[in-house]
Design an enzyme around this catalytic site. Structure first.
Site, short mmCIF file in Angstrom:
data_model
loop_
_atom_site.label_atom_id
_atom_site.label_comp_id
_atom_site.label_asym_id
_atom_site.label_seq_id
_atom_site.Cartn_x
_atom_site.Cartn_y
_atom_site.Cartn_z
N HIS A 308 21.25 90.45 58.17
CA HIS A 308 20.71 91.48 59.06
C HIS A 308 20.16 92.62 58.20
O HIS A 308 20.72 92.95 57.16
CB HIS A 308 21.80 92.02 59.99
CG HIS A 308 21.23 92.69 61.20
ND1 HIS A 308 20.82 94.00 61.18
CD2 HIS A 308 20.96 92.22 62.44
CE1 HIS A 308 20.33 94.31 62.36
NE2 HIS A 308 20.41 93.25 63.15
N ASP A 367 22.76 86.30 66.88
CA ASP A 367 22.19 84.99 67.26
C ASP A 367 23.09 83.82 66.90
O ASP A 367 22.82 82.69 67.32
CB ASP A 367 20.83 84.82 66.58
CG ASP A 367 19.82 85.80 67.16
OD1 ASP A 367 19.25 86.59 66.40
OD2 ASP A 367 19.65 85.79 68.39
C1 SDX Z 1 17.90 89.81 65.15
O1 SDX Z 1 16.72 94.33 63.46
C2 SDX Z 1 17.49 94.02 64.43
O2 SDX Z 1 18.24 94.82 64.92
C3 SDX Z 1 17.38 92.59 64.96
C4 SDX Z 1 18.41 92.14 65.99
C5 SDX Z 1 18.23 92.87 67.30
O3 SDX Z 1 19.23 92.94 68.03
O4 SDX Z 1 17.10 93.28 67.63
O5 SDX Z 1 19.69 92.32 65.50
C6 SDX Z 1 18.23 90.65 66.33
O6 SDX Z 1 16.75 89.60 64.87
C7 SDX Z 1 19.03 89.30 64.30
C8 SDX Z 1 18.55 88.54 63.04
C9 SDX Z 1 18.18 87.10 63.46
N1 SDX Z 1 17.52 86.42 62.32
C10 SDX Z 1 18.16 85.45 61.65
O7 SDX Z 1 19.31 85.09 61.84
C11 SDX Z 1 17.30 84.78 60.59
C12 SDX Z 1 18.08 84.62 59.30
N2 SDX Z 1 18.25 85.94 58.67
C13 SDX Z 1 17.25 86.43 57.83
O8 SDX Z 1 16.06 85.85 57.77
C14 SDX Z 1 17.40 87.87 57.37
O9 SDX Z 1 18.72 88.09 57.11
C15 SDX Z 1 16.87 88.93 58.32
C16 SDX Z 1 15.47 88.66 58.73
C17 SDX Z 1 17.73 89.02 59.54
C18 SDX Z 1 16.92 90.26 57.57
O10 SDX Z 1 15.97 90.17 56.57
P1 SDX Z 1 15.84 91.28 55.42
O11 SDX Z 1 16.60 92.51 55.74
O12 SDX Z 1 14.39 91.43 55.10
O13 SDX Z 1 16.63 90.62 54.22
P2 SDX Z 1 15.95 89.74 53.10
O14 SDX Z 1 15.15 88.64 53.72
O15 SDX Z 1 15.29 90.66 52.13
O16 SDX Z 1 17.25 89.07 52.45
C19 SDX Z 1 17.95 89.70 51.38
C20 SDX Z 1 18.48 88.54 50.54
C21 SDX Z 1 17.38 87.57 50.08
O17 SDX Z 1 17.86 86.95 48.92
P3 SDX Z 1 17.40 87.57 47.44
O18 SDX Z 1 15.87 87.63 47.45
O19 SDX Z 1 18.04 88.93 47.37
O20 SDX Z 1 17.96 86.58 46.45
O21 SDX Z 1 19.37 87.74 51.34
C22 SDX Z 1 18.81 86.43 51.49
C23 SDX Z 1 17.35 86.53 51.16
O22 SDX Z 1 16.85 85.29 50.68
N3 SDX Z 1 19.02 86.06 52.90
C24 SDX Z 1 19.37 84.85 53.31
C25 SDX Z 1 19.51 84.95 54.70
N4 SDX Z 1 19.23 86.19 55.09
C26 SDX Z 1 18.92 86.87 53.95
N5 SDX Z 1 19.59 83.68 52.63
C27 SDX Z 1 19.95 82.64 53.38
N6 SDX Z 1 20.13 82.65 54.73
C28 SDX Z 1 19.91 83.79 55.41
N7 SDX Z 1 20.06 83.81 56.73
#
Ligand code: SDX
Length: 432
Positions: A308, A367
């Site tokens: 998140h 989710d």
């Molecule tokens: C919702 O914003 C809100 O409030 C949203 C929400 C709402 O109520 O409106 O809460 C609802 O959208 C919840 C999130 C649902 N999405 C997912 O579950 C999809 C999986 N999660 C991600 O894609 C990610 O965690 C996000 C999109 C939720 C957040 O993305 P960020 O803040 O841009 O984080 P990032 O992509 O920069 O990740 C940081 C690191 C990365 O690794 P490094 O480059 O540092 O090595 O964490 C890793 C990412 O690759 N990472 C994950 C991951 N989420 C982040 N690796 C594997 N699996 C994951 N799910």
């Protein structure tokens, strides 16, 4: 005491900025005059470090896993009889409704539950396999054609009326989309039923057959909608505010919010989670393989339902839904050995003990467990994000209103850092 300042030193110049402090102690550097006075901008591509508004609606502390609607902790909405419409009213008006206010709002919902009869034809012309989120967004925008009286909102009464109309009609639209996809006759809303019971009636009852809404399912649906009702400046809420800042009407702004929510990184994640769990259950991959793929930078797979932007601790909504899974699934159907719930638990256990997830503070989000409850209610996977949208609608409307009421509110129009060609000339076709 002199006003606290932030000082930026650049090109031999010192530039001072006011400091904003939120009621919970959050600190912001006010750069709102930076371009006007210094012809400079800041660069923050995903706006992860940028506050785009002052808001009084929802507060999140990502480190502590705190979520409050108008100051009330989310955990306090988890009662014997969770009441989504009460939470919606709180978000819209800023206070919990008195009995009279609650009754009056419920009456507005009932008065607005039907769609204009001509809207039925919108559903007839799309393929039965059409994505529900595409139909939902189009239908919300289409409401502007049938309710031009709501395009300009002159006072709070008009605002509460259009809010009730949207919150009531999105339910009917969602149910019609589902019925059409199944080749079933549309079931009209029943004015004698409460919000969630009426939705379940429109989704699942069969003409002339007795249909009884299970109280456990009705309560679980109220809880799910409450937990999704608002989440400060998430992607879809920020979209609604941006569209609304151009003075676009509420229907168009919320239709845009639906499109933003559809993305797999946002509200579409609940569909991805279910497909991930199904993929493991059908034998395609094991939970351990799932974790490996999620950590592999060369693999675009992510552990959906994890991570998140704000929560660097357990998402309080995920905690509530995880606990609800045990309680509600047991009351809805025999889940002594629900394979998908067991897989979800195993994935959570693996991830929370894996340094990749620990180091990045990746925890289950809203989710991760919501789909298991929706599935137990016989909601099909392709309708999961529609359910998220129904829950989030009051939050979008509240955010839109806050933006709409800003004194001197300006259109939201970000700047850029131009990295393209410097000036060059047009080459005539003969010379290309
Ligand atoms: C919702 O914003 C809100 O409030 C949203 C929400 C709402 O109520 O409106 O809460 C609802 O959208 C919840 C999130 C649902 N999405 C997912 O579950 C999809 C999986 N999660 C991600 O894609 C990610 O965690 C996000 C999109 C939720 C957040 O993305 P960020 O803040 O841009 O984080 P990032 O992509 O920069 O990740 C940081 C690191 C990365 O690794 P490094 O480059 O540092 O090595 O964490 C890793 C990412 O690759 N990472 C994950 C991951 N989420 C982040 N690796 C594997 N699996 C994951 N799910």
């Amino acid at each position: 005491m002199s006003e606290e300042k932030a000082v930026l030193s650049i090109g031999g110049k010192k530039i001072e900025f006011p400091i904003l402090r939120g009621t919970e102690g959050d600190v912001a550097i006010d750069i709102s005059k930076l371009y006007e006075e210094h012809r400079m901008t800041t660069y923050d591509p995903s706006l992860a470090n940028t506050a785009v508004c002052k808001s009084t609606i929802t507060y999140i502390d990502g480190e502590k896993g705190i979520l409050r609607y108008r100051g009330i902790p989310i955990e306090q909405f988890v009662t014997e009889k969770p009441n989504f419409i009460e939470a919606a009213y709180l978000l819209l008006s800023g206070h919990l409704p008195t009995r009279e206010e609650g009754e009056s709002f419920r009456q507005r919902l009932t008065n607005n539950e039907l769609l204009h009869e001509n809207m039925r034809h919108n559903f007839r012309n799309v393929p039965t396999a059409a994505p529900p989120m595409a139909q939902l967004s189009a239908s919300l925008s289409n409401l502007a054609c049938f309710h031009r009286e709501f395009l300009v909102l002159d006072d709070d009464d008009a605002f509460m009326e259009v809010s009730a109309a949207l919150i009531s009609k999105i339910r009917t639209i969602a149910a019609f989309i589902y019925r059409r996809s199944r080749g079933l006759p549309y079931i009209y809303p029943n004015p004698n039923l409460r919000y969630c019971a009426n939705f379940l009636h429109m989704m699942f009852s069969i003409p002339y057959a007795h249909y009884e809404v299970s109280p456990e399912v009705e309560d679980a649906l109220n809880l799910i909608f409450i937990l999704h009702a608002d989440h400060e400046q998430n992607c879809s809420a920020a979209t609604v505010r941006t569209v609304g800042s151009s003075r676009a009407n509420l229907f168009a702004s919320c239709a845009a919010g639906i499109c933003a929510l559809w993305g797999s990184l946002h509200g579409g994640a609940n569909v991805e989670v279910m497909q991930m769990l199904d993929g493991i259950h059908q034998g395609g991959i094991s939970p351990e393989d799932c974790i490996k793929m999620a950590k592999d930078k060369n693999d675009k797979f992510r552990l959906f339902g994890f991570g998140h932007r704000i929560y660097k601790n357990y998402d309080p909504r995920a905690k509530i839904l995880r606990d609800a899974c045990d309680r509600v699934l047991a009351s809805i159907k025999d889940t002594t050995n629900d394979p998908l719930l067991n897989i979800a638990r195993r994935l959570e256990e693996l991830a929370l003990s894996d340094s990749y997830f620990i180091d990045r503070k990746l925890y289950p989000n809203v989710d991760f467990y919501s789909g298991l409850l929706l599935r137990a209610m016989n909601i099909p996977t392709n309708m999961f994000t529609v359910m998220f949208a129904i829950g989030r609608l009051p939050g979008w409307i509240a955010q839109w209103k806050e933006q709409h009421d800003l004194v001197g509110g300006r259109i939201i129009r970000p700047r850029q850092v131009y990295m393209g060609e410097t000036e060059t000339n047009f080459t005539p076709i003969e010379e290309r």
